[in-house]
Scaffold this motif. Sequence first.
Motif, short mmCIF file in Angstrom:
data_model
loop_
_atom_site.label_atom_id
_atom_site.label_comp_id
_atom_site.label_asym_id
_atom_site.label_seq_id
_atom_site.Cartn_x
_atom_site.Cartn_y
_atom_site.Cartn_z
N HIS A 195 -0.51 -40.08 -44.35
CA HIS A 195 -1.60 -39.41 -45.06
C HIS A 195 -1.84 -38.04 -44.43
O HIS A 195 -1.69 -37.86 -43.22
CB HIS A 195 -2.87 -40.26 -44.97
N PHE B 189 -6.88 -38.40 -55.16
CA PHE B 189 -6.08 -39.56 -54.78
C PHE B 189 -6.66 -40.81 -55.43
O PHE B 189 -7.80 -40.82 -55.91
CB PHE B 189 -6.12 -39.69 -53.25
N ASN B 190 -5.87 -41.89 -55.44
CA ASN B 190 -6.35 -43.12 -56.04
C ASN B 190 -7.63 -43.62 -55.34
O ASN B 190 -7.82 -43.44 -54.16
CB ASN B 190 -5.27 -44.21 -55.99
N TYR C 71 -5.48 -43.68 -60.02
CA TYR C 71 -4.29 -42.84 -60.03
C TYR C 71 -4.36 -41.73 -59.00
O TYR C 71 -5.44 -41.36 -58.53
CB TYR C 71 -4.07 -42.25 -61.42
N SER C 72 -3.19 -41.19 -58.67
CA SER C 72 -3.08 -40.02 -57.80
C SER C 72 -2.54 -38.88 -58.66
O SER C 72 -1.39 -38.91 -59.12
CB SER C 72 -2.13 -40.29 -56.64
N ASN D 293 0.66 -37.97 -62.95
CA ASN D 293 0.29 -38.73 -61.77
C ASN D 293 1.50 -39.36 -61.09
O ASN D 293 2.58 -39.45 -61.68
CB ASN D 293 -0.69 -39.84 -62.18
N HIS E 29 1.97 -41.84 -57.12
CA HIS E 29 1.58 -42.00 -55.72
C HIS E 29 2.59 -41.30 -54.82
O HIS E 29 3.80 -41.42 -55.03
CB HIS E 29 1.50 -43.49 -55.37
N ASP F 88 3.62 -41.91 -51.83
CA ASP F 88 4.44 -42.78 -51.00
C ASP F 88 5.33 -43.64 -51.88
O ASP F 88 4.85 -44.47 -52.66
CB ASP F 88 3.53 -43.67 -50.14
N ILE G 203 4.73 -47.46 -51.49
CA ILE G 203 3.33 -47.90 -51.49
C ILE G 203 3.18 -49.35 -51.94
O ILE G 203 2.29 -50.07 -51.49
CB ILE G 203 2.47 -46.97 -52.38
N LEU H 74 -1.20 -50.88 -56.34
CA LEU H 74 -0.84 -49.49 -56.61
C LEU H 74 0.64 -49.39 -56.93
O LEU H 74 1.44 -50.23 -56.52
CB LEU H 74 -1.17 -48.61 -55.40
N HIS I 174 4.07 -46.56 -57.27
CA HIS I 174 4.60 -45.23 -56.96
C HIS I 174 4.68 -44.37 -58.22
O HIS I 174 4.32 -43.20 -58.22
CB HIS I 174 5.98 -45.37 -56.32
N GLU J 30 3.41 -43.55 -62.00
CA GLU J 30 2.15 -43.74 -62.71
C GLU J 30 2.20 -43.05 -64.08
O GLU J 30 3.08 -42.22 -64.34
CB GLU J 30 0.99 -43.18 -61.87
#
Length: 518
Positions: free
Chosen positions: A185, A298-299, A330-331, A352, A354, A356, A359, A366, A368, A370
Amino acid sequence: MRGLLVLAFAAAGGPVFERFAEVAFRHDNAISPERRLPESMGPGVALLDYDGDGWQDVYFTNSGGPNVLYRNERGRGFTDVTRKAGVAAGGFSIGVTTGDPDGDGLPDLFVTSYGKNILYRNNGDGTFSDISVRAGLDAPGLYTAAVFFDYDNDGDEDLYAGHFVRYDPSKEPRCPYGDGMHYCHPLSYDPWPSKLYRNVGKGVFEDVSRESGIGAHPGKAFGAVATDADNDGRLDLFVANDSVANFLFVNRGNGRFAEMGLEAGIAYSADGNPRSGMGADAADYDGDGLEDLFVANFNRERFSIYRNRGKLDFSDDAGPTGIGMATQMYSGWGLRFFDFDLDGDQDLIVVNGHPDDRIEAINGTLKHKEPILLFENRAGKFALVDGFAGNYPARGLAVGDLDNDGRPDVVIANNGEVPLILRNRRRNVNRWIGLDLGVSPAGVRVTWSARGVRRGRLINAGGSYLSAHDPRVLLGLGEADRADWIDVKWPAPHNRTDRFERVSPGRYYSLRPGGKLR
């Protein structure tokens, strides 16, 4: 059609986006077993008419391979012209923006990187030259968002180059989980100041970060947009920071900026915590004449839509507008206010993914990859339109009219995967007028009336994430058969307003200060 993607309204006549062109480009994120931070950040994408033929071309940044420029074959596909144009770059490219810093009317490219940035000057013959050193823009670092805008109103485009964290691969923190490494992070990294460069003429720049006040505020810049937050005729700068407070640099008009994010109410969440600001944009979504702000976070943080209440006072209306609930998990990265259905108001798209790629091994709730989110503006509230097929590791997003039919299309750059080039197939009776106001019309205010309904739009610079949009302006007329009138107010140093009456729809017009619609 191969690779068809459909976005459908429940109601008849809804929008349809389809993949109308495929390209060979696939983003290489240079992924490593150590999962180093810059791998997760790109790519960006830019739309520009580099060869002056009236069609928007597409440029993608790359990290583990060459950047790529595609020429638009008049809406029939794209041809790779990277080698001939000389814009493959090298090193670890991340983002891109466009502008005309030398004032010759041709769009240039500025590529942000981990390593050093590159300014490509458009030679006007289908080629570009790397003039980074001569221009004074080759400072090393980990750069992300960049914005060309004329902050001192002297007619020359200046440049903001957003810097992310203080990054040293030899001191990369390790974030193991199970049998593998994960991307750490950004809280694991220290913030770093960004750069502001003043254009001293002919595309040569001087670093004014310290004296302007921009350099006094270390951040973790991801998204940036230049807009007039206080309606004083000067372009201010909003910066979305990841895991530290967002910045609102208010232009004082004397070469200096005052950072007023906290006072304006856009620095932190409602409970006083910094969020993971990534993409950012500005627009007057509620039609009150004031520029509002949007930030993708971020989510579990919700995205932010800051309504401008005047006098540099903003309120986060993510809840009342419907944005908050729809974005909770969502990210978000690339985003854009745009009028996808040509009814005259500002809708919104957000992509969107993620950061990582592993993840799901940590948190099964979550993903990756989205979904893409499209919101229709309904009287200042946003309704989520039924989603695109599929999920993506999206990053950069650019909006523009790739086939010159007046309907804004979308290009999405995906981390480690192929991009999406999507055609807007919205079927309705709404009409449009397009304005070509130059390569970089930031600061121009367009007001128009159709069937007595008055609307306005300030042309901003930047926005989205690591990307640059079609600089042309689309005015949605709804079902009106013409614009009653159009006012184009040019900022300093022109300081004039050009009015045009009874303008016919369905075409692009070219306009420069004091000229006629052509």
